[in-house]
Write a protein that holds these residues in place. Sequence first.
Motif, short mmCIF file in Angstrom:
data_model
loop_
_atom_site.label_atom_id
_atom_site.label_comp_id
_atom_site.label_asym_id
_atom_site.label_seq_id
_atom_site.Cartn_x
_atom_site.Cartn_y
_atom_site.Cartn_z
N LEU A 131 0.82 -1.21 0.00
CA LEU A 131 0.00 0.00 0.00
C LEU A 131 0.86 1.26 0.00
O LEU A 131 0.55 2.23 -0.69
CB LEU A 131 -0.92 -0.01 1.22
N GLU A 132 1.91 1.24 0.79
CA GLU A 132 2.80 2.39 0.86
C GLU A 132 3.45 2.67 -0.49
O GLU A 132 3.45 3.81 -0.96
CB GLU A 132 3.86 2.13 1.92
N ARG A 133 3.96 1.65 -1.12
CA ARG A 133 4.57 1.82 -2.45
C ARG A 133 3.53 2.26 -3.48
O ARG A 133 3.85 2.98 -4.42
CB ARG A 133 5.22 0.52 -2.91
N GLY A 134 2.29 1.80 -3.29
CA GLY A 134 1.24 2.07 -4.27
C GLY A 134 0.55 3.39 -4.12
O GLY A 134 -0.36 3.70 -4.90
N GLY A 135 0.92 4.19 -3.12
CA GLY A 135 0.35 5.53 -3.00
C GLY A 135 -0.82 5.66 -2.06
O GLY A 135 -1.46 6.72 -2.01
N PHE A 136 -1.16 4.62 -1.29
CA PHE A 136 -2.22 4.75 -0.29
C PHE A 136 -1.74 5.63 0.86
O PHE A 136 -0.56 5.66 1.20
CB PHE A 136 -2.63 3.38 0.23
N ILE A 181 -4.06 -0.77 -7.15
CA ILE A 181 -2.77 -0.07 -7.26
C ILE A 181 -2.21 -0.18 -8.67
O ILE A 181 -1.76 0.82 -9.26
CB ILE A 181 -1.78 -0.64 -6.23
N GLU A 182 -2.26 -1.37 -9.24
CA GLU A 182 -1.62 -1.58 -10.53
C GLU A 182 -2.40 -1.00 -11.70
O GLU A 182 -1.81 -0.52 -12.68
CB GLU A 182 -1.39 -3.08 -10.76
#
Length: 478
Positions: free
Chosen positions: A52-57, A414-415
């Motif tokens: 989630l952190e990498r994905g911008g949440f 995310i993707e």
Amino acid sequence: MTSAPRAERPLAFFAFVMNTASHMVHGTWRRADGGQRDFEEIGLWISLAQRLERGGFDALFFADVSGLYGDFRGSWSHHVRTGMQFPTHDPLVTLSALAVSTETLGLALTAGPIQEQPFGFARRMSTLDHISRGRVAWNIVTGGRTNDARNYGLDEPLPHDERYDWADEYLDVLYKLWEGSWEDDALVKDRLSGVYADPEKVHKIHHRSNRYRVEGPHLVSPSPQRTPVLFQAGGSPRGREFAARHAEAQFIAAPRPESARALVTETRALVEAGGRAGSDLLFFQGLSFVVGSTEDEARRKRDELEAEIDLETTIAHVGSALGIDLVGYGLDARLVDVLPDRVNGTRSALTWVREAIGAADPTVADLARLVTGQSRVVGTPEQIADRLAEWRAAGIDGINVINETLPGSYTDFIEHVMPVLRERGLARSEPAAGTLRHRLFGHDRLDDRHPAARHRVSGTPRPGPDSPAPVANGAPSR
């Protein structure tokens, strides 16, 4: 620097989860990709948080309960057998592990006054805010389930509005501890003088009220946010009044953007009437997503999902949350007969169902179908972005993303969806650092309009250690 108009700001995104196998969309833990089946494995949550952190949440938000839901077909065994929010583990303990496994992701948990004395809760939350460097949020709940009450020494839940009175009192204690016990420069850590903290700038709170007697001082030095970001989800008139006074963000489940617009407008008026700015309260809409590269693929995935949902457990969940065994009435029973005014639970359910389906006389079956599908957005990434733009235009500040499977629901979002949202300015293009409050509002501490601010003590004379304890907010508890 002037901030962008609300309708032009990126939405904030929270992942809505629970430390259990079957949270909102029941039965999906049985799927091969239902990682929540093994929710007790901390590796699942660490991996998800980092994804989630990498994905911008912006945050990972844990729902929670303090006991079993009400009986279904005369027994609570159904909940145990199907894993309906049972077993469930303590989110605060889990978040401690996630705090040291992430760097920017906000960490939110649900708790209420019934669960812990305010002094102990304040200490644990401040410690977590230190560990996470200011990324903690608290969703304040009042709780109306009978088993919750009996797990904490009460025979029955308190009446609806009285529970909010209790929460007001609980928060008053917490504000004094978080905001009023330590002055900003009280922590010295001076090796030369040997002074670790200045006793003139650390204060006992001497709180006395109907339920609590708390002397203080707060045992934890000021954390980056002091008071965690405050969330609330109650939709009743008393709940909205409570949110207008205390909350910085409110979770809602409006059936459509037009409904959200009316709710946001009305609630912000309450906020302003209480002396705060309307922008001091953000609104997060709960939504789930089925993503396909084409409309046909999205519909196919939706149909497959609906075939796997445990509708009976959904009915058990909804009925138990309302304090009614819905199966005893039958799926064709009229909600107007099933949800009388005396129900000591969610009071807005009937209005919500009527509005969502456009029927004047909805049934139990209508309610079950709405719970499983009303909050779901189905389509291509572009179609989902179109829909989220409508929610933002209606005054929504963020989305509480509901999952069907872990981690698959969030991986898909995310993707496939996040890149389109970034292109359209609906999601941040770059990761945000700092405290969670700074990410949401642009500052680390509660603003001066919040009722907690009146307890701040920097530069203000306070009673010394030998001064008599004042009586505040009524007679001492016995």
